[in-house]
Design an enzyme around this catalytic site. Structure first.
Site, PDB file in Angstrom:
ATOM      1  N   GLU A  31      41.628  48.630  22.703  1.00  0.00           N
ATOM      2  CA  GLU A  31      42.086  47.874  21.534  1.00  0.00           C
ATOM      3  C   GLU A  31      40.993  47.686  20.482  1.00  0.00           C
ATOM      4  OE1 GLU A  31      44.993  46.963  20.613  1.00  0.00           O
ATOM      5  OE2 GLU A  31      46.184  47.274  22.424  1.00  0.00           O
ATOM      6  N   SER A  56      44.281  50.366  13.235  1.00  0.00           N
ATOM      7  CA  SER A  56      45.534  50.017  12.551  1.00  0.00           C
ATOM      8  C   SER A  56      45.417  48.782  11.674  1.00  0.00           C
ATOM      9  CB  SER A  56      46.656  49.813  13.584  1.00  0.00           C
ATOM     10  OG  SER A  56      46.367  48.716  14.448  1.00  0.00           O
ATOM     11  N   HIS A 114      47.032  54.074  18.477  1.00  0.00           N
ATOM     12  CA  HIS A 114      46.692  54.472  19.839  1.00  0.00           C
ATOM     13  C   HIS A 114      46.747  55.981  20.100  1.00  0.00           C
ATOM     14  CE1 HIS A 114      46.402  50.734  22.238  1.00  0.00           C
ATOM     15  NE2 HIS A 114      47.317  50.217  21.426  1.00  0.00           N
ATOM     16  N   HIS A 174      51.161  50.428  14.826  1.00  0.00           N
ATOM     17  CA  HIS A 174      50.066  50.109  15.745  1.00  0.00           C
ATOM     18  C   HIS A 174      50.049  51.071  16.927  1.00  0.00           C
ATOM     19  CE1 HIS A 174      47.253  47.673  18.125  1.00  0.00           C
ATOM     20  NE2 HIS A 174      48.041  47.956  19.149  1.00  0.00           N
TER      21      HIS A 174
END
Length: 253
Positions: A176, A195, A135, A130
């Site tokens: 996010e 993700s 990111h 993740h």
């Protein structure tokens, strides 16, 4: 906007210092590398068509591989000259003040553990897949990099719980679960979509409402971290979220 990536002196981490660790890349097992490769292999075909171009460019620029877990020092070596960011290993979930301090210093807190094969679909706490796959490629984009650093600097100064909650919504619906319109299509850039093959597929199939990004609506939009998102907000550019963050700062308190 004026780029902030030219800052020279690294900021000392005080609050976050106890959480910093060293990644032992050589200790990852062949099974863990295989899990990483399977996770990437599951997501990348979809992302090549539906991720924003800045994410795909960043993936190449920071040298991520599809067949083995990332060495964070090597990632940072390629990332830092571009935007001043580093992918910094931490021991786990950080308290808010430590998290914001790291963002303000352009040090992205990165967990080093990887989910097991039994938890391929979902893990309640962020793991290296993740954090890095989701990111870090976006941190190679100068405007997004400046947005994230300034977001951390603003939140590090906040003391009012209501202000922090509203800024948390801005983070949620951009970093996010952000989507952007490019070439007339919805493209994903938020790590929660990048993700998660299942959540990304749901969004692309029209399974949630996509509204035009409007700051007040985002700041007022409640969300549940454990549920699929019923609404997302599409921006037209990353300059738009940078300016939205500056406008949000002027409305705090």
């Amino acid at each position: 906007m004026v780029s902030l990536t030219a800052e020279k002196e690294p900021m000392e981490l005080r609050v976050a210092a106890p959480y910093l660790i060293t990644q032992s890349w050589v200790d990852y097992t062949p099974e863990q590398h295989a899990v990483w490769a399977e996770l990437v292999g599951r997501n990348m075909p979809q992302l090549r068509d539906h991720a924003c171009r800045e994410y795909l460019d960043g993936f190449e620029q920071i040298g991520l591989r599809e067949d083995e877990l990332p060495d964070l020092a090597a990632v940072s070596e390629r990332l830092a000259p571009r935007t001043g960011w580093q992918s910094t290993p931490v021991s786990g979930f950080l308290p808010a003040d430590a998290f914001f301090e790291m963002l303000a210093a352009r040090r992205f807190p990165t967990t080093t553990w990887l989910r097991s094969r039994e938890a391929m679909e979902y893990t309640p706490e962020p793991d290296i897949f993740h954090d890095v796959f989701g990111h870090v490629p976006m941190h190679a984009h100068p405007v997004f990099a400046d947005f994230l650093q300034q977001y951390g600097a603003i939140c590090a100064r906040l003391t009012d719980a209501r202000d922090l909650e509203r800024m948390g919504r801005l983070f949620w619906f951009t970093v996010e679960f952000g989507v952007i319109r490019q070439d007339g299509e919805i493209k994903v850039y938020g790590s929660g979509l990048i993700s998660s093959h299942g959540e990304c597929s749901r969004v692309l199939a029209g399974g949630c409402e996509v509204k035009e990004f409007e700051l007040d609506a985002v700041l007022d939009q409640e969300f549940q971290t454990s549920e699929m998102q019923p609404v997302l907000y599409a921006v037209e550019s990353f300059e738009q979220i940078y300016e939205a963050m500056r406008l949000a700062e002027s409305r705090l308190g």
